[in-house]
Design a protein around this motif. Structure first.
Motif, PDB file in Angstrom:
ATOM      1  N   GLN A  61      -1.897  -1.778   1.425  1.00 55.06           N
ATOM      2  CA  GLN A  61      -3.306  -1.412   1.485  1.00 55.06           C
ATOM      3  C   GLN A  61      -4.147  -2.666   1.661  1.00 55.06           C
ATOM      4  O   GLN A  61      -3.983  -3.644   0.950  1.00 55.06           O
ATOM      5  CB  GLN A  61      -3.709  -0.683   0.203  1.00 55.06           C
ATOM      6  N   ARG A  62      -5.067  -2.593   2.611  1.00 55.18           N
ATOM      7  CA  ARG A  62      -5.940  -3.726   2.904  1.00 55.18           C
ATOM      8  C   ARG A  62      -7.334  -3.426   2.365  1.00 55.18           C
ATOM      9  O   ARG A  62      -8.039  -2.602   2.906  1.00 55.18           O
ATOM     10  CB  ARG A  62      -5.984  -3.953   4.417  1.00 55.18           C
ATOM     11  N   ASP A 109      -2.300  -5.991  -0.099  1.00 50.60           N
ATOM     12  CA  ASP A 109      -1.188  -5.879  -1.037  1.00 50.60           C
ATOM     13  C   ASP A 109      -0.050  -5.070  -0.434  1.00 50.60           C
ATOM     14  O   ASP A 109      -0.281  -4.118   0.327  1.00 50.60           O
ATOM     15  CB  ASP A 109      -1.642  -5.174  -2.328  1.00 50.60           C
ATOM     16  N   TYR A 110       1.152  -5.432  -0.835  1.00 46.23           N
ATOM     17  CA  TYR A 110       2.371  -4.743  -0.404  1.00 46.23           C
ATOM     18  C   TYR A 110       3.207  -4.447  -1.639  1.00 46.23           C
ATOM     19  O   TYR A 110       3.709  -5.365  -2.273  1.00 46.23           O
ATOM     20  CB  TYR A 110       3.163  -5.631   0.553  1.00 46.23           C
ATOM     21  N   VAL A 111       3.315  -3.180  -1.977  1.00 44.99           N
ATOM     22  CA  VAL A 111       4.125  -2.800  -3.134  1.00 44.99           C
ATOM     23  C   VAL A 111       5.480  -2.322  -2.610  1.00 44.99           C
ATOM     24  O   VAL A 111       5.592  -1.247  -2.027  1.00 44.99           O
ATOM     25  CB  VAL A 111       3.437  -1.700  -3.974  1.00 44.99           C
ATOM     26  N   PHE A 112       6.491  -3.168  -2.785  1.00 42.07           N
ATOM     27  CA  PHE A 112       7.847  -2.832  -2.347  1.00 42.07           C
ATOM     28  C   PHE A 112       8.531  -2.010  -3.424  1.00 42.07           C
ATOM     29  O   PHE A 112       8.463  -2.346  -4.609  1.00 42.07           O
ATOM     30  CB  PHE A 112       8.653  -4.103  -2.083  1.00 42.07           C
ATOM     31  N   VAL A 113       9.189  -0.936  -2.999  1.00 41.11           N
ATOM     32  CA  VAL A 113       9.861  -0.045  -3.943  1.00 41.11           C
ATOM     33  C   VAL A 113      11.319   0.129  -3.521  1.00 41.11           C
ATOM     34  O   VAL A 113      11.593   0.476  -2.368  1.00 41.11           O
ATOM     35  CB  VAL A 113       9.179   1.344  -3.982  1.00 41.11           C
ATOM     36  N   ALA A 114      12.227  -0.129  -4.442  1.00 42.60           N
ATOM     37  CA  ALA A 114      13.647   0.099  -4.189  1.00 42.60           C
ATOM     38  C   ALA A 114      14.156   1.140  -5.176  1.00 42.60           C
ATOM     39  O   ALA A 114      13.935   1.021  -6.384  1.00 42.60           O
ATOM     40  CB  ALA A 114      14.440  -1.196  -4.342  1.00 42.60           C
ATOM     41  N   GLY A 158      -5.504  -5.017  -2.717  1.00 43.15           N
ATOM     42  CA  GLY A 158      -5.426  -3.636  -2.257  1.00 43.15           C
ATOM     43  C   GLY A 158      -4.974  -2.746  -3.393  1.00 43.15           C
ATOM     44  O   GLY A 158      -5.696  -2.536  -4.348  1.00 43.15           O
ATOM     45  N   ASN A 159      -3.721  -2.274  -3.277  1.00 47.56           N
ATOM     46  CA  ASN A 159      -3.237  -1.248  -4.192  1.00 47.56           C
ATOM     47  C   ASN A 159      -2.339  -1.765  -5.306  1.00 47.56           C
ATOM     48  O   ASN A 159      -1.543  -1.009  -5.847  1.00 47.56           O
ATOM     49  CB  ASN A 159      -2.472  -0.184  -3.386  1.00 47.56           C
ATOM     50  N   ASP A 165     -12.519  -9.823  -3.368  1.00 40.91           N
ATOM     51  CA  ASP A 165     -12.597  -8.868  -4.479  1.00 40.91           C
ATOM     52  C   ASP A 165     -12.160  -7.475  -4.037  1.00 40.91           C
ATOM     53  O   ASP A 165     -12.276  -6.516  -4.793  1.00 40.91           O
ATOM     54  CB  ASP A 165     -14.014  -8.828  -5.059  1.00 40.91           C
ATOM     55  N   GLY A 166     -11.680  -7.370  -2.806  1.00 39.41           N
ATOM     56  CA  GLY A 166     -11.193  -6.090  -2.318  1.00 39.41           C
ATOM     57  C   GLY A 166     -12.250  -5.265  -1.607  1.00 39.41           C
ATOM     58  O   GLY A 166     -11.955  -4.190  -1.094  1.00 39.41           O
ATOM     59  N   SER A 167     -13.502  -5.770  -1.563  1.00 42.49           N
ATOM     60  CA  SER A 167     -14.546  -4.959  -0.939  1.00 42.49           C
ATOM     61  C   SER A 167     -14.445  -4.994   0.586  1.00 42.49           C
ATOM     62  O   SER A 167     -13.870  -5.900   1.170  1.00 42.49           O
ATOM     63  CB  SER A 167     -15.930  -5.371  -1.430  1.00 42.49           C
ATOM     64  N   SER A 168     -15.019  -3.977   1.182  1.00 47.23           N
ATOM     65  CA  SER A 168     -14.894  -3.748   2.617  1.00 47.23           C
ATOM     66  C   SER A 168     -15.738  -4.733   3.423  1.00 47.23           C
ATOM     67  O   SER A 168     -16.761  -5.210   2.967  1.00 47.23           O
ATOM     68  CB  SER A 168     -15.356  -2.317   2.889  1.00 47.23           C
ATOM     69  N   ALA A 169     -15.297  -5.000   4.644  1.00 46.92           N
ATOM     70  CA  ALA A 169     -16.059  -5.864   5.547  1.00 46.92           C
ATOM     71  C   ALA A 169     -16.757  -5.036   6.622  1.00 46.92           C
ATOM     72  O   ALA A 169     -17.222  -5.580   7.625  1.00 46.92           O
ATOM     73  CB  ALA A 169     -15.141  -6.895   6.186  1.00 46.92           C
TER      74      ALA A 169
END
Ligand SMILES: [Cu+2]
Lengths: 273, 105
Positions: free
Chosen positions: A67-68, A112-117, A146-147, B45-49
């Motif tokens: 998630q970006r 963020d990248y949450v890798f799940v195995a 992100g997430n 902070d994660g806010s949108s652009a």
């Protein structure tokens, strides 16, 4: 709980050090400036001692949820096509493990990248139980969060309350243990330091230890969650730390035997200098 | 009463300062390999652009293209001929410059 007791019994009988099982989902750096190719190692072992490496059962699932930015939608990418079997060498043996060579397109965007195995249940002969450790490792690209703090929706998982990829040595790391989405009060967690980090470019642990444990209890530290399912651990050393919530998953049986469905989360700390 | 006002002002200041600090602009661009370039933006902070102004300039500083970050904090454009630089302009002190030579597939 049964596992700890059995491990202790075995220790008394055979003087084998007590250590805990940890499913690793490892790559050297998890706070990246920009997206890059990644080589991830999936190894089921005892990370403090770099001891006995278990033969992993066939991997059931390996994916990433990215998630970006906080407002964006999380995106799930299946990674099984990049997974290959490898042999991992510990200080005492070799075992079947996996690696995933991920092209840059998978980890290209910031966020963020949450890798799940999700490994298949592993049969531990001495204890006559199955162990399945559902494991998360969180990576960031470019400093845009992100997430990282969102639950993935796993049967059991450790949800971080601190960014797992941004920790200073000497700080603390907090999280919540969930089972089917609900906090688990008084859950048993094992905490272990990756004392022999993998050698870059090889499928083995480095021989030299970083730290020495004065007593077996320090190899695998034990902590418990509070009544809201939360825990806090201190971070005394830079490097990788594994957290494992024992038997917090809803499934308790596999092929007629007891199953310990555990949740594992890794975080990394760096020195302030 | 005076104490309260001072405290309120102080709280306001701390809040503003922390917001400014948390608002590090972030932008990253990729060559899509099909003649287009994709830039992604955001804040630390994660806010949108979304809505952030985007410029593409040539080596003499002439504006070749201008636009803004989409709802998804994206900005896509046709890759210009020759040297170019991408500007992510979120206001004073919040401008990021990315030379085209650093934008790869
Ligand atoms: Cu074991």
């Amino acid at each position: 709980m049964k596992r700890i007791i059995l491990a202790l019994c075995l220790t008394l009988l055979t003087a084998v050090p007590a250590f805990a099982h940890f499913q690793m989902v490892y790559t050297p750096e998890i706070a990246l400036d920009e997206g890059t190719d990644l080589n991830m190692k999936l190894v089921f072992t005892h990370p403090f001692e770099a001891g006995h490496t278990m033969d992993m059962a066939p991997l059931q699932e390996f994916y990433v949820i990215s998630q970006r930015g906080e407002a964006a939608e999380p995106k799930k990418t299946d990674l099984m096509e990049y997974v290959e079997k490898i042999t991992w060498t510990s200080l005492t043996n070799s075992g079947a493990a996996y690696e995933a060579k991920l092209p840059r397109k998978v980890v290209r965007s910031m966020g963020d990248y949450v890798f799940v195995a999700v490994p298949g249940p592993y049969y531990e002969e001495e204890e006559e139980i199955y162990i399945q450790q559902i494991t998360k490792t969180v990576l960031n690209v470019g400093g845009l969060p992100g997430n990282w703090a969102d639950p993935v929706g796993l049967p059991t998982e450790i949800v971080p309350l601190d960014k797992p990829y941004a920790n200073w040595t000497g700080g603390v790391f907090r999280g919540v243990v969930l089972s089917e989405g609900k906090p688990v009060a008084n859950a048993d967690l094992e905490v272990e330091f990756m004392n022999h980090p993998p050698v870059e470019g090889k499928n083995e642990f480095q021989k030299e230890a970083i730290a020495e444990a004065p007593h077996d209890a320090f190899v695998t530290m034990g902590i418990k969650t509070n009544d809201r399912g939360e825990f806090t651990v201190g971070i005394p050393h830079a490097g990788w730390w594994g957290l494992c919530a024992l038997g917090t998953g809803p499934q308790t049986e596999h092929e007629g035997k007891e199953l310990s469905q555990d949740a594992v989360l890794w975080f990394k700390a760096v020195d302030m200098k | 009463m005076r104490k309260l006002i001072t405290l309120t002002l102080l709280a306001g200041f701390v809040f503003a300062a922390s917001v400014a600090f948390a608002h590090t602009p972030l932008c990253s661009c990729f060559d899509n390999g099909d003649g287009t370039v994709l830039c992604e933006g955001g804040f630390s902070d994660g806010s949108s652009a979304a809505g952030v102004k985007m410029y593409v300039k040539d080596s003499s500083g002439n504006v070749l293209l201008e636009g803004q970050m989409s709802e998804n904090s994206d900005f896509e454009f046709d890759k210009p001929e020759g040297d170019y630089t991408v500007y992510f302009d979120a206001g004073e002190g919040h401008v990021i410059e990315i030379p085209g030579s650093k934008i790869v597939e």
